[in-house]
Write a protein that holds these residues in place. Structure first.
Motif, PDB file in Angstrom:
ATOM      1  N   ILE A 174      25.609  23.293  -3.640  1.00 48.07           N
ATOM      2  CA  ILE A 174      24.346  23.646  -2.986  1.00 48.07           C
ATOM      3  C   ILE A 174      23.136  23.307  -3.864  1.00 48.07           C
ATOM      4  O   ILE A 174      22.204  22.661  -3.390  1.00 48.07           O
ATOM      5  CB  ILE A 174      24.346  25.119  -2.543  1.00 48.07           C
ATOM      6  CG1 ILE A 174      25.370  25.291  -1.414  1.00 48.07           C
ATOM      7  CG2 ILE A 174      22.962  25.560  -2.080  1.00 48.07           C
ATOM      8  CD1 ILE A 174      25.590  26.709  -0.993  1.00 48.07           C
ATOM      9  N   PRO A 175      23.095  23.708  -5.160  1.00 50.31           N
ATOM     10  CA  PRO A 175      21.918  23.327  -5.973  1.00 50.31           C
ATOM     11  C   PRO A 175      21.742  21.807  -6.088  1.00 50.31           C
ATOM     12  O   PRO A 175      20.626  21.303  -6.050  1.00 50.31           O
ATOM     13  CB  PRO A 175      22.196  23.943  -7.343  1.00 50.31           C
ATOM     14  CG  PRO A 175      23.185  25.020  -7.094  1.00 50.31           C
ATOM     15  CD  PRO A 175      23.980  24.587  -5.909  1.00 50.31           C
ATOM     16  N   PHE A 176      22.841  21.075  -6.186  1.00 49.59           N
ATOM     17  CA  PHE A 176      22.773  19.621  -6.271  1.00 49.59           C
ATOM     18  C   PHE A 176      22.191  19.027  -4.993  1.00 49.59           C
ATOM     19  O   PHE A 176      21.329  18.140  -5.044  1.00 49.59           O
ATOM     20  CB  PHE A 176      24.176  19.053  -6.541  1.00 49.59           C
ATOM     21  CG  PHE A 176      24.206  17.556  -6.571  1.00 49.59           C
ATOM     22  CD1 PHE A 176      23.660  16.854  -7.638  1.00 49.59           C
ATOM     23  CD2 PHE A 176      24.763  16.839  -5.524  1.00 49.59           C
ATOM     24  CE1 PHE A 176      23.691  15.476  -7.657  1.00 49.59           C
ATOM     25  CE2 PHE A 176      24.788  15.466  -5.531  1.00 49.59           C
ATOM     26  CZ  PHE A 176      24.250  14.772  -6.612  1.00 49.59           C
ATOM     27  N   ILE A 177      22.606  19.523  -3.867  1.00 54.37           N
ATOM     28  CA  ILE A 177      22.104  19.026  -2.574  1.00 54.37           C
ATOM     29  C   ILE A 177      20.617  19.343  -2.436  1.00 54.37           C
ATOM     30  O   ILE A 177      19.837  18.511  -1.974  1.00 54.37           O
ATOM     31  CB  ILE A 177      22.925  19.618  -1.417  1.00 54.37           C
ATOM     32  CG1 ILE A 177      24.345  19.055  -1.454  1.00 54.37           C
ATOM     33  CG2 ILE A 177      22.279  19.326  -0.067  1.00 54.37           C
ATOM     34  CD1 ILE A 177      25.311  19.705  -0.490  1.00 54.37           C
TER      35      ILE A 177
ATOM     36  N   PRO B 272      14.725  17.771   6.488  1.00 56.21           N
ATOM     37  CA  PRO B 272      15.820  18.511   5.849  1.00 56.21           C
ATOM     38  C   PRO B 272      16.484  19.460   6.845  1.00 56.21           C
ATOM     39  O   PRO B 272      15.842  19.962   7.769  1.00 56.21           O
ATOM     40  CB  PRO B 272      15.131  19.287   4.727  1.00 56.21           C
ATOM     41  CG  PRO B 272      13.723  19.421   5.169  1.00 56.21           C
ATOM     42  CD  PRO B 272      13.417  18.213   6.012  1.00 56.21           C
ATOM     43  N   THR B 273      17.741  19.676   6.626  1.00 53.81           N
ATOM     44  CA  THR B 273      18.468  20.644   7.458  1.00 53.81           C
ATOM     45  C   THR B 273      18.865  21.815   6.593  1.00 53.81           C
ATOM     46  O   THR B 273      19.121  21.672   5.394  1.00 53.81           O
ATOM     47  CB  THR B 273      19.735  20.009   8.063  1.00 53.81           C
ATOM     48  OG1 THR B 273      20.547  19.522   7.006  1.00 53.81           O
ATOM     49  CG2 THR B 273      19.393  18.882   9.008  1.00 53.81           C
ATOM     50  N   LYS B 274      18.924  22.963   7.221  1.00 53.82           N
ATOM     51  CA  LYS B 274      19.285  24.170   6.499  1.00 53.82           C
ATOM     52  C   LYS B 274      20.801  24.195   6.332  1.00 53.82           C
ATOM     53  O   LYS B 274      21.547  24.016   7.293  1.00 53.82           O
ATOM     54  CB  LYS B 274      18.812  25.401   7.268  1.00 53.82           C
ATOM     55  CG  LYS B 274      19.065  26.686   6.556  1.00 53.82           C
ATOM     56  CD  LYS B 274      18.531  27.871   7.344  1.00 53.82           C
ATOM     57  CE  LYS B 274      18.833  29.154   6.617  1.00 53.82           C
ATOM     58  NZ  LYS B 274      18.375  30.319   7.362  1.00 53.82           N
ATOM     59  N   ILE B 275      21.232  24.419   5.111  1.00 57.93           N
ATOM     60  CA  ILE B 275      22.657  24.484   4.830  1.00 57.93           C
ATOM     61  C   ILE B 275      23.113  25.920   5.012  1.00 57.93           C
ATOM     62  O   ILE B 275      22.571  26.842   4.404  1.00 57.93           O
ATOM     63  CB  ILE B 275      22.960  23.998   3.402  1.00 57.93           C
ATOM     64  CG1 ILE B 275      22.523  22.549   3.251  1.00 57.93           C
ATOM     65  CG2 ILE B 275      24.437  24.175   3.080  1.00 57.93           C
ATOM     66  CD1 ILE B 275      22.629  22.028   1.849  1.00 57.93           C
ATOM     67  N   VAL B 276      24.108  26.093   5.868  1.00 54.33           N
ATOM     68  CA  VAL B 276      24.645  27.422   6.131  1.00 54.33           C
ATOM     69  C   VAL B 276      26.025  27.513   5.486  1.00 54.33           C
ATOM     70  O   VAL B 276      26.917  26.734   5.799  1.00 54.33           O
ATOM     71  CB  VAL B 276      24.754  27.684   7.658  1.00 54.33           C
ATOM     72  CG1 VAL B 276      25.346  29.043   7.926  1.00 54.33           C
ATOM     73  CG2 VAL B 276      23.401  27.526   8.313  1.00 54.33           C
TER      74      VAL B 276
END
Length: 191
Positions: free
Chosen positions: A8-11, A59-63
């Motif tokens: 997640i932090p990398f993305i 950007p899309t929200k990562i769930v």
């Protein structure tokens, strides 16, 4: 941390770089003399190519999915946990003129409302019961028989099954002709 949490932090960092105006690459579109279209981040050859305007990155929200709750191994699931044919034993031979009692055990011990226990011999339903776990079979023919117990619901859907194979031995009395009527054996010449 899980592998997903580490990604997640990398993305997020990567998407931040893509969103900044300084990080947007310039894409060139060129067509050669044969009509082949090429896209590149550098201008090549005599044909300098035209700059392709890219649409802004959305950007899309990562769930991140929530982990499923762990189930306790001792919790009983609804339905039937076990169904076995207690008697006769699998691959047993019977010599009682084809009369056999089949005993079925299941867990839970009582059937749910609307369910029934059915007994099949060689694929044919021969008996069924809503309360008894014993079936009496009479006059089974000699040979191999495939016994199957099934728990069925009201619409005949199979819920659980168990099977075994048995062998029935039934002696045969032959009517041999009297000794004087028997053909005499042919003597074999001795050499």
């Amino acid at each position: 941390m899980t592998k997903q949490a580490l990604h997640i932090p990398f993305i997020l960092l990567l998407s931040g770089l893509l969103l900044s105006s300084n990080a947007r690459p310039i894409i060139y579109k060129s067509t050669d003399k044969e009509g082949n279209v090429t896209f590149s981040d550098t201008q090549t050859g005599r044909n300098k190519g035209e700059v392709v305007e890219l649409k802004p990155f959305t950007p899309t929200k990562i769930v991140v999915p929530e982990p499923l709750p762990a189930t306790k191994p001792d919790e009983k699931k609804p339905g039937y946990q076990q169904l076995t044919i207690a008697a006769p034993e699998n691959h047993s031979t019977h010599r009682a003129n084809g009369n056999i009692t089949v005993e079925v055990e299941h867990d839970p011990e009582s059937l749910h409302p609307g369910h029934r226990l059915a007994l099949f011999i060689n694929g044919v339903k021969v008996q069924e019961s809503k309360s008894s776990n014993r079936f009496k079979l009479t006059n089974l023919s000699r040979g191999e028989h495939y016994i199957e117990a099934k728990i069925l619901n009201a619409s005949d859907k199979l819920l659980k099954s168990a099977a075994c194979t048995i062998y029935v031995f039934r002696p045969t009395i032959r009517n041999n002709p009297p000794a004087k009527e028997r053909p005499k054996p042919i003597p074999v010449p001795q050499t």
